[in-house]
Scaffold this active site. Sequence first.
Site, mmCIF file in Angstrom:
data_model
loop_
_atom_site.group_PDB
_atom_site.id
_atom_site.type_symbol
_atom_site.label_atom_id
_atom_site.label_comp_id
_atom_site.label_asym_id
_atom_site.label_seq_id
_atom_site.Cartn_x
_atom_site.Cartn_y
_atom_site.Cartn_z
ATOM 1 C CB CYS A 177 38.006 -24.212 2.643
ATOM 2 S SG CYS A 177 37.064 -24.948 1.315
ATOM 3 C CG HIS B 148 41.102 -21.874 0.940
ATOM 4 N ND1 HIS B 148 41.525 -23.172 0.818
ATOM 5 C CD2 HIS B 148 39.849 -21.832 0.407
ATOM 6 C CE1 HIS B 148 40.562 -23.888 0.250
ATOM 7 N NE2 HIS B 148 39.547 -23.098 -0.012
ATOM 8 C CG ASN C 241 39.213 -25.490 -2.901
ATOM 9 O OD1 ASN C 241 39.705 -25.935 -1.861
ATOM 10 N ND2 ASN C 241 38.173 -24.676 -2.906
#
Length: 355
Positions: free
Chosen positions: A142, A282, A312
């Site tokens: 990520c 994030h 996500n």
Amino acid sequence: MNEEEKMDRILQKGLLQGSVTKESRRGMLAAPVGIHSLGAYLPSRVLTNFDLEKMVDTSDEWIRTRTGISSRRIAAAEEATSDLCIKAARQALERASWPAEKLDLIIVATVTPDMCFPSTASLVQGTLGAERASAFDLMVGCTGFIYGLVMGASGIAAGAFESVLVIGAECLSRITNWEDRSTCVLFGDGAAATLLRPTEEGRGLLSFVLGNDAGGADKLKINAGGSRMPATEETVRAGEHFLKMEGNEVFKFAVRIMEEASLQALERAGLDISDVTLLVPHQANVRIMDAAAKRLNLPPERIISNVDRYGNTSAASIPIALDEAVQSGRLKKGDIALCVSFGAGLSWAAAVLRW
Ligand code: UT7
């Protein structure tokens, strides 16, 4: 002379010539480089929490209260990561009226490449017709987009490139175990592209922090399909080709590191938290974002969150959020954006940008 002494000698020489500063070695560029334009693409299929209720033992209530997610996008069967990249890239290039033929480098941050090799960036280069561009993928989970941003911007700041396309893109639905309720509710597919170019003094990427701690390598991973555990009938039967995560451990790490990395990056830029127009974290879990914002003393109106709609999207989450912030007018010329991320590695990164 040992390595440390050698480096000091080189640095000293650079300082005398005015070409290197102590700071430029750590978290700052040698010349201003900024995000010139952005583009994003989210697949059209929406998978809601209510759809998931029919697939695993979960509930809309649990998912929303524990994660803040209501729905996520899922790529069509015929779509792979490079297809998402192309759509995002074309939008970014069009918005800047920058022809693909002028690109020098394409970086794709992803953990879900179309295939092991060639790189997804290579496929993107071909489809875009970016004839003179070099291309490579970058795998930092990520955290990958900020790593890519820093690599691309550093290349431009060094004078090696004039324009670089950095894309964060994922088809996480392809590595998700749809029978594992602890992970399948979290992830989504999407992509966003950024065109990097030199900018004026005082704008663009002001500072950054990149980090990694392999002590947490086991917390978030896919076991099979690499050289350690090649894919076999047994690994597939055991679901070892799917993403596995110790969610709780990643959660604790994320809250701590987002605060630390943010403050460190701001310090390097000579700014403090009151200078930040928008925190672009994030998009993993609204509770992680809220906890980080609270520790940083940032009110909710100075944080961008779209995790409710997209879940996500790993390396794509920050550029998708940045694109949304620009399109909606929440990020304007002169504003300060603080991007901060964490992920597999365990890795982390923060970047301060003056828009
Ligand atoms: O981008 C980087 C990658 N990952 C992340 O950022 C994720 C970081 N971690 C998280 O976001 C959270 O840890 C999760 C959302 C993954 C989990 O939330 P949590 O509050 O840490 O829950 P938990 O794992 O402690 O589980 C609590 C309970 C457990 O039941 P018991 O043992 O208390 O009876 C789980 O089995 O919730 C259960 N559970 C679920 N229940 C309904 C776990 N997943 C689900 C589910 N639906 N989908």
